[in-house]
Design a protein around this motif. Structure first.
Motif, PDB file in Angstrom:
ATOM      1  N   LYS A 133       4.976  -3.428   7.079  1.00 25.21           N
ATOM      2  CA  LYS A 133       4.506  -2.970   5.632  1.00 25.21           C
ATOM      3  C   LYS A 133       5.544  -3.015   4.665  1.00 25.21           C
ATOM      4  CE  LYS A 133       0.311  -1.855   7.318  1.00 25.21           C
ATOM      5  NZ  LYS A 133       0.539  -2.626   8.750  1.00 25.21           N
ATOM      6  N   ARG A 134       5.549  -4.136   4.110  1.00 22.55           N
ATOM      7  CA  ARG A 134       6.636  -4.484   3.014  1.00 22.55           C
ATOM      8  C   ARG A 134       6.386  -3.651   1.806  1.00 22.55           C
ATOM      9  NH1 ARG A 134      10.669  -7.833   5.090  1.00 22.55           N
ATOM     10  NH2 ARG A 134       9.655  -8.975   6.740  1.00 22.55           N
ATOM     11  N   ASP A 135       5.426  -3.072   1.652  1.00 24.05           N
ATOM     12  CA  ASP A 135       5.362  -2.347   0.361  1.00 24.05           C
ATOM     13  C   ASP A 135       5.160  -0.819   0.375  1.00 24.05           C
ATOM     14  OD1 ASP A 135       5.109  -4.567  -1.343  1.00 24.05           O
ATOM     15  OD2 ASP A 135       3.056  -4.980  -0.890  1.00 24.05           O
ATOM     16  N   LYS A 136       5.431  -0.280   1.679  1.00 21.18           N
ATOM     17  CA  LYS A 136       5.284   1.325   1.997  1.00 21.18           C
ATOM     18  C   LYS A 136       6.202   1.916   1.076  1.00 21.18           C
ATOM     19  CE  LYS A 136       8.566   1.020   5.797  1.00 21.18           C
ATOM     20  NZ  LYS A 136       9.009  -0.620   6.162  1.00 21.18           N
ATOM     21  N   LYS A 137       5.731   3.065   0.603  1.00 26.03           N
ATOM     22  CA  LYS A 137       6.604   3.942  -0.231  1.00 26.03           C
ATOM     23  C   LYS A 137       6.875   5.215   0.665  1.00 26.03           C
ATOM     24  CE  LYS A 137       6.985   6.054  -4.810  1.00 26.03           C
ATOM     25  NZ  LYS A 137       6.186   6.034  -6.209  1.00 26.03           N
ATOM     26  N   PHE A 138       5.861   5.932   1.031  1.00 24.30           N
ATOM     27  CA  PHE A 138       6.172   7.130   1.653  1.00 24.30           C
ATOM     28  C   PHE A 138       5.476   7.161   3.014  1.00 24.30           C
ATOM     29  CE2 PHE A 138       5.465   8.655  -2.907  1.00 24.30           C
ATOM     30  CZ  PHE A 138       6.852   8.859  -2.984  1.00 24.30           C
ATOM     31  N   PHE A 139       6.085   7.866   4.064  1.00 25.04           N
ATOM     32  CA  PHE A 139       5.695   7.751   5.494  1.00 25.04           C
ATOM     33  C   PHE A 139       5.569   9.329   5.835  1.00 25.04           C
ATOM     34  CE2 PHE A 139       6.925   4.552   8.948  1.00 25.04           C
ATOM     35  CZ  PHE A 139       5.706   5.016   9.864  1.00 25.04           C
ATOM     36  N   ALA A 140       4.710   9.752   6.805  1.00 27.62           N
ATOM     37  CA  ALA A 140       4.399  11.081   7.173  1.00 27.62           C
ATOM     38  C   ALA A 140       3.808  11.122   8.463  1.00 27.62           C
ATOM     39  CB  ALA A 140       3.789  11.939   5.982  1.00 27.62           C
ATOM     40  N   CYS A 141       3.687  12.431   9.160  1.00 28.94           N
ATOM     41  CA  CYS A 141       2.745  12.562  10.020  1.00 28.94           C
ATOM     42  C   CYS A 141       2.177  13.828  10.021  1.00 28.94           C
ATOM     43  CB  CYS A 141       3.696  12.234  11.447  1.00 28.94           C
ATOM     44  SG  CYS A 141       4.816  13.536  11.843  1.00 28.94           S
ATOM     45  N   ALA A 142       1.218  14.299  10.830  1.00 32.69           N
ATOM     46  CA  ALA A 142       0.825  15.826  10.951  1.00 32.69           C
ATOM     47  C   ALA A 142       1.727  16.603  11.614  1.00 32.69           C
ATOM     48  CB  ALA A 142      -0.856  15.579  11.759  1.00 32.69           C
ATOM     49  N   PRO A 143       1.959  17.793  11.338  1.00 29.91           N
ATOM     50  CA  PRO A 143       2.841  18.544  12.221  1.00 29.91           C
ATOM     51  C   PRO A 143       2.515  18.756  13.571  1.00 29.91           C
ATOM     52  CG  PRO A 143       2.065  19.690   9.958  1.00 29.91           C
ATOM     53  CD  PRO A 143       1.345  18.479  10.322  1.00 29.91           C
TER      54      PRO A 143
ATOM     55  N   GLU B 233       1.341   2.672   0.452  1.00 31.03           N
ATOM     56  CA  GLU B 233       1.900   1.784  -0.295  1.00 31.03           C
ATOM     57  C   GLU B 233       2.216   2.311  -1.627  1.00 31.03           C
ATOM     58  OE1 GLU B 233       0.394  -2.354   2.019  1.00 31.03           O
ATOM     59  OE2 GLU B 233      -0.615  -1.653   0.153  1.00 31.03           O
ATOM     60  N   CYS B 234       2.752   1.467  -2.399  1.00 33.43           N
ATOM     61  CA  CYS B 234       3.204   1.996  -3.864  1.00 33.43           C
ATOM     62  C   CYS B 234       1.763   2.007  -4.625  1.00 33.43           C
ATOM     63  CB  CYS B 234       4.170   0.937  -4.522  1.00 33.43           C
ATOM     64  SG  CYS B 234       5.743   0.646  -3.712  1.00 33.43           S
ATOM     65  N   LEU B 235       0.826   1.221  -4.259  1.00 34.89           N
ATOM     66  CA  LEU B 235      -0.598   1.397  -5.021  1.00 34.89           C
ATOM     67  C   LEU B 235      -1.717   1.344  -4.138  1.00 34.89           C
ATOM     68  CD1 LEU B 235      -0.052  -1.557  -7.811  1.00 34.89           C
ATOM     69  CD2 LEU B 235      -0.058   1.059  -8.211  1.00 34.89           C
ATOM     70  N   ARG B 236      -2.483   2.354  -4.139  1.00 37.26           N
ATOM     71  CA  ARG B 236      -3.720   2.272  -3.698  1.00 37.26           C
ATOM     72  C   ARG B 236      -4.189   2.659  -2.122  1.00 37.26           C
ATOM     73  NH1 ARG B 236      -5.622  -1.817  -5.929  1.00 37.26           N
ATOM     74  NH2 ARG B 236      -6.225  -0.886  -8.052  1.00 37.26           N
ATOM     75  N   ARG B 237      -3.376   1.978  -1.300  1.00 40.22           N
ATOM     76  CA  ARG B 237      -3.718   1.762  -0.092  1.00 40.22           C
ATOM     77  C   ARG B 237      -2.867   2.876   0.954  1.00 40.22           C
ATOM     78  NH1 ARG B 237      -4.315  -4.102   2.680  1.00 40.22           N
ATOM     79  NH2 ARG B 237      -2.134  -4.294   2.054  1.00 40.22           N
ATOM     80  N   VAL B 238      -3.734   3.453   1.764  1.00 39.87           N
ATOM     81  CA  VAL B 238      -3.149   4.744   2.558  1.00 39.87           C
ATOM     82  C   VAL B 238      -3.669   4.018   4.238  1.00 39.87           C
ATOM     83  CG1 VAL B 238      -3.152   6.785   3.680  1.00 39.87           C
ATOM     84  CG2 VAL B 238      -3.302   6.387   1.292  1.00 39.87           C
ATOM     85  N   PHE B 239      -2.486   3.807   5.243  1.00 41.98           N
ATOM     86  CA  PHE B 239      -2.852   3.629   6.571  1.00 41.98           C
ATOM     87  C   PHE B 239      -2.745   4.785   7.485  1.00 41.98           C
ATOM     88  CE2 PHE B 239      -1.734  -0.176   4.204  1.00 41.98           C
ATOM     89  CZ  PHE B 239      -2.287  -1.301   4.460  1.00 41.98           C
ATOM     90  N   ILE B 240      -3.677   4.964   8.333  1.00 43.28           N
ATOM     91  CA  ILE B 240      -3.505   6.156   9.215  1.00 43.28           C
ATOM     92  C   ILE B 240      -3.533   5.435  10.674  1.00 43.28           C
ATOM     93  CG2 ILE B 240      -4.629   8.188   9.979  1.00 43.28           C
ATOM     94  CD1 ILE B 240      -5.910   8.194   7.292  1.00 43.28           C
TER      95      ILE B 240
ATOM     96  N   PRO C 119       0.363   4.275  -9.985  1.00 38.92           N
ATOM     97  CA  PRO C 119       0.960   4.354  -8.758  1.00 38.92           C
ATOM     98  C   PRO C 119       1.048   5.616  -8.095  1.00 38.92           C
ATOM     99  CG  PRO C 119       2.356   4.388 -10.797  1.00 38.92           C
ATOM    100  CD  PRO C 119       0.881   4.216 -11.268  1.00 38.92           C
ATOM    101  N   ILE C 120       1.424   5.604  -6.730  1.00 37.23           N
ATOM    102  CA  ILE C 120       1.355   6.716  -6.217  1.00 37.23           C
ATOM    103  C   ILE C 120       2.910   7.426  -6.208  1.00 37.23           C
ATOM    104  CG2 ILE C 120       1.307   7.694  -3.558  1.00 37.23           C
ATOM    105  CD1 ILE C 120      -0.646   5.519  -2.869  1.00 37.23           C
TER     106      ILE C 120
END
Length: 542
Positions: A452-462, A471-478, A514-515
């Protein structure tokens, strides 16, 4: 606690799945909701003088959405009117508008040279806040989540110099005294750095407390400064307030040792009464040098000095100038004195115990001033590295991915890439034998995120039920953890039945902005853009 020079990250084999077959793309729709903001997020663009990679890491990729880990599904952001806005979700289908809980006293538009305002939820009733101009606020919130009855009140605020962001804070009791410790980050210009970027990273560990039990006023009682050449991936204060844990590409060293500011303030008051110290003194490992400014036209006959192994007496023009017991023994035969060309008396005392550092010259005497040279400062900083609880371990090729608060009473967890997987680690400063505990694994996520070259933020459920990146724009991957199959599925190559499957889902936001912020809770993802706050329902907890 001493430096742990040979620590290792012990992987729990039962948490690994060597037979993991990858993620299956699921087209199941994810319920999502969109809230339009009353005012835009207070985004601060990088200035022309903030051009390094470190500026980009610290401020350009800043997460403007803040999750209150003490109250799940409660997020905050700061808008360009200086308002701290909160959205607490109880029911997805009955979302209210974000509400104002506090307004910064500072007019942010009046400052050209500022950073993004930052906030950290120190405890269930305390918050630390930076307005981005260099001022630190300590705010008492009461028990948050009470809706209209919630009231934020400034308990302490102080200007601390150049702008900074807050990266961590804790609240604790020590000897029945309430302390707030906070960790601040600055990027400062280094004029003498001709080969590097011309900047260095400063971490400031500030401790705030009441002066005494009868005084309700809070003030800074300790201020430690560390310096490094890279923005840390992770930095947190240990729950007992005795040390820091830092994950960084380059090391950090102390440049200012811990100071008891209460004592310093008392000393400063007494210094205002004094006109000038009576004498100055310096020391090396072998000797001490005492310098005294003599009255005009003084001669050798006006000076009477008596050396004993543990005592000194100085008389100037018949008047006793200094007399008392020395901190340690000297070689009285080798100790000397002279009058220099600039009319100063210079006394050289030879230590009997070489290498011993004297905290004072004459026991109990406060009339002199100790002068410390740069070499001694460096040596002290080196020693301090062995007196703090900063733990050292070489992560090698284990790429840092993100951090998450699983238990707000503990330090944040951090996620590292191990081979193709992503492993979540919980720090335990109190457990020497198991300082970093492997608590969860996201199968193949280390490999997947690399694409994922355009990834901006990364997180997980506690609760580690899923990981997500945007990504910087629009898309979220789960990426969900494997769950049992409701239907029978067979592996084509091996012909065996597959009992579990891990799903991947993709959400596309209806915006071209932008996100700016991204937070994950056990049930929901929150995504912040300049003008909207999106909520994606990921799980339904029983």
């Amino acid at each position: 606690m001493e430096v742990a020079a040979n620590c290792s990250l012990r992987v729990k084999r039962p948490l690994l799945d060597p037979r993991f077959e990858g993620y299956k793309l699921s087209l199941e729709p994810l319920p999502s909701y969109q809230l339009e903001l009353d005012a835009a997020v207070a985004e601060v663009k990088l200035g022309d003088d903030q051009y390094t990679l470190e500026h980009m890491h610290a401020f350009g990729m800043y997460n403007y959405l803040h999750c209150d880990s003490w109250y799940r599904d409660s997020v905050y952001y700061i808008d360009n009117l200086g308002r701290i806005m909160n959205l607490t979700v109880m029911l997805d289908t009955a979302l209210g508008k974000p509400r104002e809980v506090f307004r910064l006293p500072t007019d942010l538009t009046a400052y050209d040279n500022r950073l993004c305002a930052s906030i950290h939820f120190t405890s269930s009733s305390w918050v630390t806040l930076s307005d981005g101009t260099g001022r630190l606020y300590l705010i008492g919130t009461g028990e948050r989540g009470n809706g209209a009855s919630e009231k934020w009140e400034i308990i302490f605020n102080e200007e601390l110099g150049n702008p900074f962001i807050i990266i961590h804070s804790i609240s604790l009791l020590k000897a029945e005294k309430h302390l707030i410790a906070t960790l601040l980050l600055r990027i400062e210009k280094e004029e003498l750095d001709m080969k590097g970027s011309g900047f260095y990273v400063s971490l400031e560990w500030v401790t705030i407390s009441k002066k005494d039990k009868d005084n309700e006023k809070y003030e800074i009682i300790k201020h430690d400064i560390l310096r490094g050449k890279s923005v840390p991936h992770y930095a947190a204060i240990e729950p007992d307030g005795n040390g820091l844990m830092i994950v960084s590409y380059k090391s950090f060293t102390f440049v200012q040792d811990s100071q008891d500011l209460e004592e310093n303030k008392d000393e400063n008051m007494s210094e205002k009464i004094k006109v000038e110290p009576l004498y100055f003194w310096q020391q090396t490992e072998d000797d001490l040098t005492v310098t005294i400014r003599l009255p005009e036209d003084s001669t050798k006959e006006d000076v009477q000095i008596q050396f004993l192994s543990d005592h000194i007496s100085i008389v100037l023009k018949g008047q006793r100038f200094l007399k008392g017991n020395l901190y340690s023994s000297i070689d009285q035969e080798s100790s000397t004195w002279i009058i220099t060309d600039n009319n100063s008396l210079e006394i050289s005392l030879i230590k009997k115990n070489e290498g011993l550092t004297w905290p004072e010259l004459v026991v109990g005497d406060k009339q002199g001033e100790f002068l410390r040279d740069s070499a001694q400062c460096a040596a002290i900083a080196e020693r301090l590295m062995h007196l703090t609880s900063e733990e050292l371990v070489n992560l090698g090729s284990n790429q840092y991915l993100f951090s998450v608060v699983v238990d707000p009473k503990e330090m944040p967890c951090f996620c590292l890439r191990h081979d193709v997987d992503a492993l979540l680690w919980q720090p335990h400063s109190s457990k020497q034998d198991d300082m970093w505990e492997h608590i969860a694994t996201f199968n193949a996520l280390g490999y997947v995120q690399a694409s994922k070259r355009d990834k901006k933020f990364f997180a997980c459920a506690p609760n580690s039920s899923y990981a997500a990146l945007c990504e910087c724009l629009r898309r979220v991957f789960i990426y969900r953890q494997p769950t049992p199959m409701s239907t029978v599925l067979y592996n084509r190559k091996e012909g065996r039945q597959v009992g579990q499957v891990a799903k991947q889902q993709v959400a596309s936001l209806e915006t071209s902005d932008p996100i700016l912020g991204f937070q994950a809770t056990n049930e929901r993802l929150f995504v912040l853009t300049t003008k909207n706050l999106f909520l994606i329902k990921v799980n339904t907890e029983n």
